[in-house]
Design an enzyme around this catalytic site. Structure first.
Site, PDB file in Angstrom:
ATOM      1  N   ARG A 235     -35.487  25.661  32.901  1.00 32.68           N
ATOM      2  CA  ARG A 235     -34.849  24.813  31.902  1.00 32.68           C
ATOM      3  C   ARG A 235     -35.183  23.351  32.195  1.00 32.68           C
ATOM      4  O   ARG A 235     -35.164  22.931  33.357  1.00 32.68           O
ATOM      5  CB  ARG A 235     -33.320  24.976  31.934  1.00 32.68           C
ATOM      6  N   GLU A 264     -36.122  19.959  23.803  1.00 33.57           N
ATOM      7  CA  GLU A 264     -37.135  20.727  23.047  1.00 33.57           C
ATOM      8  C   GLU A 264     -36.810  20.742  21.559  1.00 33.57           C
ATOM      9  O   GLU A 264     -35.638  20.790  21.191  1.00 33.57           O
ATOM     10  CB  GLU A 264     -37.166  22.165  23.583  1.00 33.57           C
ATOM     11  N   HIS A 282     -42.470  26.411  25.861  1.00 31.72           N
ATOM     12  CA  HIS A 282     -41.380  27.338  26.172  1.00 31.72           C
ATOM     13  C   HIS A 282     -41.736  28.772  25.727  1.00 31.72           C
ATOM     14  O   HIS A 282     -41.120  29.320  24.805  1.00 31.72           O
ATOM     15  CB  HIS A 282     -40.071  26.878  25.509  1.00 31.72           C
TER      16      HIS A 282
HETATM   17  C1  8YV Z   1     -36.615  32.103  25.002  1.00 34.12           C
HETATM   18  C2  8YV Z   1     -35.348  31.785  27.195  1.00 34.12           C
HETATM   19  O1  8YV Z   1     -36.708  30.779  24.770  1.00 34.12           O
HETATM   20  O2  8YV Z   1     -34.566  33.861  27.955  1.00 34.12           O
HETATM   21  C3  8YV Z   1     -34.355  32.666  27.852  1.00 34.12           C
HETATM   22  O3  8YV Z   1     -33.328  32.139  28.311  1.00 34.12           O
HETATM   23  O4  8YV Z   1     -35.256  30.608  27.266  1.00 34.12           O
HETATM   24  C4  8YV Z   1     -36.515  32.387  26.461  1.00 34.12           C
HETATM   25  O5  8YV Z   1     -36.775  33.687  26.774  1.00 34.12           O
HETATM   26  C5  8YV Z   1     -35.669  32.603  23.972  1.00 34.12           C
HETATM   27  O6  8YV Z   1     -34.414  32.935  24.409  1.00 34.12           O
HETATM   28  C6  8YV Z   1     -36.316  33.636  23.096  1.00 34.12           C
HETATM   29  O7  8YV Z   1     -35.506  34.179  22.148  1.00 34.12           O
END
Ligand code: 8YV
Length: 316
Positions: A235, A264, A282
């Site tokens: 993050r 982002e 990301h």
């Molecule tokens: C994706 C993520 O950005 O799993 C997470 O916490 O940040 C990533 O896998 C997102 O959640 C995809 O839907």
């Protein structure tokens, strides 16, 4: 009557989207233009019983407050830092996420970025494309990985999968996180600062929380040093981005390979202009297989919830 679900973001899996339509009455927020969203939401909010969102988008306290009938928030991702868990707990709203199914892909991206930085892949690609090779311009040698120290901050499932991969490249691995991990003989550093001092590559795989916010500050970056590389697939909030830009500009930090950012999808121009960074948007879990598995887990959690069965992957 099918339960009404607010779908904040779509899954790239057609099968997942079809199952959502089959079992639920879906309201697709992602299909609304930013100008339309507020009005559109007022029309559907009252009946929404479930929210499907992503790890990075989560759900804001303001949106949650607009949904009086919501019972479950299903996160299509592992991170729950963008979900107001205090509010969901206070209202008895269930929360699920998608642990496990994305571990390998996220760890693969961490090593992809580490290797891209180590071997300066973007610069070499540019060198060939722009004809510098044909023009006989020199290419400086990169540094070998074998024997270098890979420090991993956050040693959960993803951190441990990164460790296995780094070891396969002949790197020495150590980690830091507050709680020692049982069943590993890898050394745990006394602090993040101590880990950075010892590392050639510092890979971040810790969750975002008030405790980890800006954990990678100017002191940690200075400890990593001019020959050091920061890799962040976790993050953006873990890093003081202004301090990172300063360190990269001053070359007191060697390189950074970043898949995640503080705000982002906005990436500071100062970062985009630097040549000692590798940037990706990301995409740690963005493969066909993993996004399908994540979406399937979301659907299965929602189906379990609305048929009174235990949730598969509840967030405690
Ligand atoms: C994706 C993520 O950005 O799993 C997470 O916490 O940040 C990533 O896998 C997102 O959640 C995809 O839907």
């Amino acid at each position: 009557m099918k339960p009404e679900v607010l779908v904040v973001a779509a899954s790239p899996s057609a099968s997942v989207m079809a199952q959502l339509e089959q079992h639920f009455h879906c309201h697709h927020l992602w299909q609304q233009s930013p100008e339309q969203q507020a009005d559109w939401l007022r029309g559907v909010a009252g009946a929404v019983r479930a929210v499907l969102t992503t790890g990075n988008l989560g759900i804001s306290a303001a949106l949650l407050a607009q949904l009086p009938a919501v019972e479950i928030v299903a996160v299509n991702g592992i991170g729950t830092d963008a979900v107001d868990l205090t509010a969901t707990r206070a209202r008895g709203i269930a929360v699920t996420n998608t642990p496990g199914v994305l571990t390998d892909d996220v760890a693969d991206l961490a090593l992809t970025m580490l290797l891209a930085a180590a071997r300066r892949l973007p610069a070499l690609d540019f060198y060939v494309r722009t004809g510098a090779w044909e023009a006989g311009k020199p290419v400086a040698p990169a540094r070998a990985l074998r024997g270098k120290v890979c420090g991993i901050f956050g040693f959960g499932r993803i951190g441990q999968a990164i460790a296995l991969r780094a070891q396969a490249f002949g790197m020495q691995v150590r980690y830091f996180q507050p709680r020692a991990i049982e069943g590993t003989n890898l050394p745990r550093a006394a602090s993040l600062l101590a880990l950075a001092e010892d590392s050639d590559y510092l890979v971040l795989s810790a969750p975002a929380s008030p405790a980890t916010r800006h954990a990678v500050d100017a002191a940690v970056l200075a400890a990593l040093g001019a020959q050091g590389t920061l890799v962040n697939i976790a993050r953006g909030a873990l890093v003081d981005e202004a301090a990172l830009i300063d360190a990269l500009r001053a070359r007191t930090l060697g390189m950074a390979a970043l898949d995640v950012f503080a705000d982002e999808p906005r990436v500071p121009a100062a970062l985009r202009e630097l040549d000692n960074v590798v940037l990706t948007p990301h995409v740690g879990s963005l493969t066909v297989e993993t996004r399908h598995a994540m979406g399937q887990l979301v659907v299965d959690n929602l189906l379990a919830y609305f048929s009174g069965r235990p949730l598969l992957t509840p967030v405690g």
